[in-house]
Design a protein around this motif. Structure first.
Motif, mmCIF file in Angstrom:
data_model
loop_
_atom_site.group_PDB
_atom_site.id
_atom_site.type_symbol
_atom_site.label_atom_id
_atom_site.label_comp_id
_atom_site.label_asym_id
_atom_site.label_seq_id
_atom_site.Cartn_x
_atom_site.Cartn_y
_atom_site.Cartn_z
ATOM 1 N N PHE A 171 1.822 -7.174 -0.890
ATOM 2 C CA PHE A 171 0.668 -7.221 0.013
ATOM 3 C C PHE A 171 -0.587 -7.199 -0.851
ATOM 4 C CE2 PHE A 171 -2.499 -5.776 2.984
ATOM 5 C CZ PHE A 171 -2.103 -6.284 4.203
ATOM 6 N N ILE A 172 -1.412 -8.241 -0.733
ATOM 7 C CA ILE A 172 -2.550 -8.425 -1.643
ATOM 8 C C ILE A 172 -3.834 -8.619 -0.848
ATOM 9 C CG2 ILE A 172 -3.525 -9.867 -3.479
ATOM 10 C CD1 ILE A 172 -0.635 -10.753 -4.122
ATOM 11 N N TYR A 183 -10.050 1.005 3.310
ATOM 12 C CA TYR A 183 -8.675 0.828 3.765
ATOM 13 C C TYR A 183 -8.014 2.190 3.985
ATOM 14 C CZ TYR A 183 -6.830 2.136 -0.850
ATOM 15 O OH TYR A 183 -6.505 2.823 -1.984
ATOM 16 N N ASN A 184 -7.014 2.177 4.849
ATOM 17 C CA ASN A 184 -6.133 3.330 5.053
ATOM 18 C C ASN A 184 -4.702 2.821 5.079
ATOM 19 O OD1 ASN A 184 -7.861 5.733 5.475
ATOM 20 N ND2 ASN A 184 -8.661 4.547 7.199
ATOM 21 N N GLN A 185 -3.801 3.583 4.515
ATOM 22 C CA GLN A 185 -2.389 3.218 4.549
ATOM 23 C C GLN A 185 -1.595 4.351 5.181
ATOM 24 O OE1 GLN A 185 -1.964 2.703 0.206
ATOM 25 N NE2 GLN A 185 -0.541 4.445 0.231
ATOM 26 N N GLY A 190 2.632 5.816 -2.568
ATOM 27 C CA GLY A 190 1.884 5.230 -3.670
ATOM 28 C C GLY A 190 0.674 4.451 -3.217
ATOM 29 N N LYS A 191 -0.330 4.418 -4.064
ATOM 30 C CA LYS A 191 -1.565 3.703 -3.798
ATOM 31 C C LYS A 191 -1.469 2.281 -4.351
ATOM 32 C CE LYS A 191 -3.757 7.181 -1.906
ATOM 33 N NZ LYS A 191 -4.200 7.132 -0.480
ATOM 34 N N PRO A 192 -2.374 1.396 -3.927
ATOM 35 C CA PRO A 192 -2.344 0.037 -4.468
ATOM 36 C C PRO A 192 -2.799 0.002 -5.917
ATOM 37 C CG PRO A 192 -4.297 0.359 -3.121
ATOM 38 C CD PRO A 192 -3.448 1.581 -2.926
ATOM 39 N N VAL A 193 -2.338 -1.006 -6.620
ATOM 40 C CA VAL A 193 -2.823 -1.267 -7.973
ATOM 41 C C VAL A 193 -4.113 -2.073 -7.846
ATOM 42 C CG1 VAL A 193 -2.346 -2.421 -10.160
ATOM 43 C CG2 VAL A 193 -0.504 -1.235 -8.924
ATOM 44 N N TRP A 205 -0.248 -4.016 -3.256
ATOM 45 C CA TRP A 205 0.817 -3.080 -2.899
ATOM 46 C C TRP A 205 2.155 -3.768 -3.164
ATOM 47 C CZ3 TRP A 205 -3.756 -3.246 -0.296
ATOM 48 C CH2 TRP A 205 -4.375 -2.051 0.055
ATOM 49 N N LEU A 206 3.010 -3.148 -3.906
ATOM 50 C CA LEU A 206 4.375 -3.645 -4.126
ATOM 51 C C LEU A 206 5.328 -2.673 -3.445
ATOM 52 C CD1 LEU A 206 4.159 -4.681 -7.893
ATOM 53 C CD2 LEU A 206 4.109 -6.195 -5.894
#
Length: 613
Positions: A171-172, A183-185, A190-193, A205-206
């Motif tokens: 997800f990019i 953003y909120n997840q 884990g957080k995005p790179v 996000w992987l």
């Protein structure tokens, strides 16, 4: 002898089929599996943006081929968006590659835009995948490009669970380095790179091994247990709404044609609450509801006169129309966006989170009512909004209100007499409050009070009824009943069914619950439900079922059931309080036993006969 041989062969074949089915079930636990999936958003410096999607999907069953994944549908707005199919190839089980032919791509009018002339420009691309068989892999890739004037910001509300498991999801989000991303997840480890290269910032996000979305009953309605990413490039919600509310739809007044309709309603219905219900009925039932997603039209809506003349509109358009009509009729009325509080953030301007729109109407006494423009309301919708954030769509500065509702209650008190002819008569008093109280419906039609005893009595068995109290928060109704048929005779035994109303827990149909859960179990709302019933039996009639006394106190609720006979009086007391809406899987077996006790037939009827016990 031959019969025994044939029977043995048949049993052997049946066993082999069963083993084969079991083996297949073990090898193919799902209908398909996403080997790889990519969702990619790119915001360009000029405000235009692209959405890129691709997947490699392996099909494992005929159900996946024929029902789940034989086609993909992409809705878009050609006035602002361009769709490009980058790749549509099927790799068959033997490795043969099948390119999708030209006629695999068909542009359609979306079903939600049917009979909606204002939205007949919208399109939906139907992509038919060819060369499908068990073991085949769909390789599908497309890009949807949106012009700079389509939306005020790049926003998303992506739920990441699919109908089948995903081995790998990427997800990019790409944005200009000068732009901020809020953003909120949820339910993602884990957080995005975050990487910066030149004038672009990329969030990646992987996610691996996403399980398939489940199909259990009583799933969480807001899907709060599922992986989700919510994002926006708007500076904040205030800024986003300021531009959104600048449309003339929020300030246009009814024209002469619409005003005649309003004046006629005022003449026919001078009482304020009744007038409110009358105008709602016009908007709900005389104008078509066109469920066009707000985002697909770039968050642009038509004004009240345009909606009325076209005889239909989207949910927000009908909401704006109803608000304008109520304002013109002399009440204060404001459109309201309803957003789940768990996802709400003032820092993130994102109207994709709105799950419904209502009108907040205020009468001359200062009493507030929340009304739907797409359905007739039995009760003020404010009693249904627990856990919601309300965004008032009026003025240059938006107003935010958090809804807070009390648990509704239902209480039925009955004093009945059973005759030897097996007819029940007597009196009942029903108290309903909060969301269970159909106040608006009763204002419009007082005879609806008879239907409130559905599940217990037919309307024809109610001789008279009267209102001890009729207010928005609570209604209390007294009934006189005659010749009720709650008693059935079988083999000189009399089965007396206790009154229970479908307005409460019985209306949720929790009679056959599965033994275990994977997802949380969510009930519609907390509730207090009480029955106190005293029945005078004919001389010589006795209770042959055991007298009962059950008490259960749990974290999620309390339950009391007491059934006894003293002299000729059969006393039944049934009370249940459910304190929370969400039951976690670990609590579920205990909750199931709790509900099974409430539904147990031995606590819902008494068996009588003539003579000693």
């Amino acid at each position: 002898m031959k019969f025994a041989t044939y029977k043995s062969i048949f049993l052997l074949l049946l066993l082999l089929v069963a083993v084969g089915v079991r083996s297949l079930a073990q090898e193919t636990p799902s209908d398909a599996i996403y080997l790889d999936q990519v969702k990619e958003y790119t915001l360009h410096p000029d405000g235009s943006w692209d959405y890129h999607y691709s997947h490699q999907l392996k099909l494992l069953t005929y159900y996946a081929i024929n029902s789940l994944y034989g086609e993909d549908f992409i809705a878009y707005n050609p006035r602002y968006q361009k769709l490009r199919i980058n790749r549509c190839i099927t790799t068959m089980a033997d490795g043969k590659k099948v390119m999708a032919p030209e006629n695999a791509f068909n542009e359609l009018l979306p079903s939600f835009a049917a009979n909606a002339p204002a939205y007949n420009h919208l399109r939906e691309m139907a992509v038919t995948h060819t060369g499908l068989e068990r073991g085949a892999i769909e390789d599908f890739d497309y890009t949807l490009s949106s012009s700079r004037d389509f939306t005020p910001a790049l926003t998303g509300n992506d739920i990441l669970w699919m109908n089948s498991p995903v081995n790998k999801l990427t997800f990019i989000i790409r944005i200009p380095a000068s732009t901020s991303l809020n953003y909120n997840q949820f339910n993602i480890n884990g957080k995005p790179v975050i990487t910066r290269a030149g004038s672009q910032t990329t969030y990646t996000w992987l996610i691996s091994n996403l399980p398939a979305a489940l199909r259990e009953d009583f799933r969480p309605r807001e899907l709060q247990n599922r992986p989700r990413i919510v994002f926006s490039t708007a500076k904040n919600l205030d800024k986003l709404l300021a531009g959104f509310l600048n449309q003339d739809a929020f300030t246009t007044k009814p024209d002469e044609q619409l005003n005649k309709i309003i004046e006629k309603a005022k003449t026919e219905t001078p009482v304020e609450v009744s007038l409110m219900i009358k105008l709602q009925d016009i908007v709900v039932n005389e104008l078509n509801f066109q469920p066009v997603p707000l985002a697909l039209n770039g968050y642009l809506i038509r004004n009240c006169n345009q909606v009325f003349k076209s005889n239909g509109g989207s949910e927000l358009e009908k909401t704006v129309l109803l608000a304008a009509m109520l304002e013109n009729a002399g009440m204060k009325a404001i459109p309201v966006a309803v957003i789940p509080d768990r996802y709400f953030s003032k820092k993130s301007g994102n109207l994709l989170l709105a799950d419904k729109f209502l009108v907040k109407a205020t009468d001359s006494r200062g009493e507030n009512y929340y009304l739907s423009a797409i359905q007739n309301d039995l009760q003020d919708q404010s009693f249904f909004l627990n856990g919601k954030m309300l965004v008032l769509l009026s003025g240059k500065t938006p107003v935010f209100e958090k809804a807070d509702c009390k648990a509704p209650a239902l209480e039925l008190n009955a004093k009945l007499n059973l005759s030897k002819a097996l007819e029940l008569d007597g009196s009942m008093t029903l108290s309903l409050n909060q969301r269970l109280n159909p106040y608006l419906k009763l204002q419009q039609d007082s005879s609806f009070a008879k239907k409130l005893l559905n599940g217990t009595l037919e309307s024809s068995k109610i001789n008279t009824y009267s209102f001890d109290r009729l207010e928005k928060e609570q209604s209390v109704i007294s009934y006189n009943i005659v010749n009720s048929d709650l008693v059935k005779e079988t083999a000189e035994h009399f089965f007396l069914k206790f009154p229970a109303l479908t307005a409460g827990i019985d209306g949720w149909h929790m009679t056959e619950l599965v033994s275990a859960r994977i997802e949380p179990f969510e009930i519609p709302f907390p509730v207090n439900e009480t029955y106190h019933i005293a029945i005078t039996l004919p001389e010589g009639y006795v209770l042959i079922t055991e007298e009962s006394s059950v008490s259960s106190h749990k974290d999620f609720g309390n339950l009391e059931i007491h059934i006894s006979q003293e002299g000729r009086t059969l006393q039944v007391d049934r009370v249940i309080h459910l304190l929370t809406t969400e039951i976690q899987p670990g609590q579920y077996p205990e909750f199931k036993a709790f509900i099974d006790t409430w539904n147990n037939k031995k606590y819902r009827e008494a068996i009588l006969r003539v003579g000693p016990k």
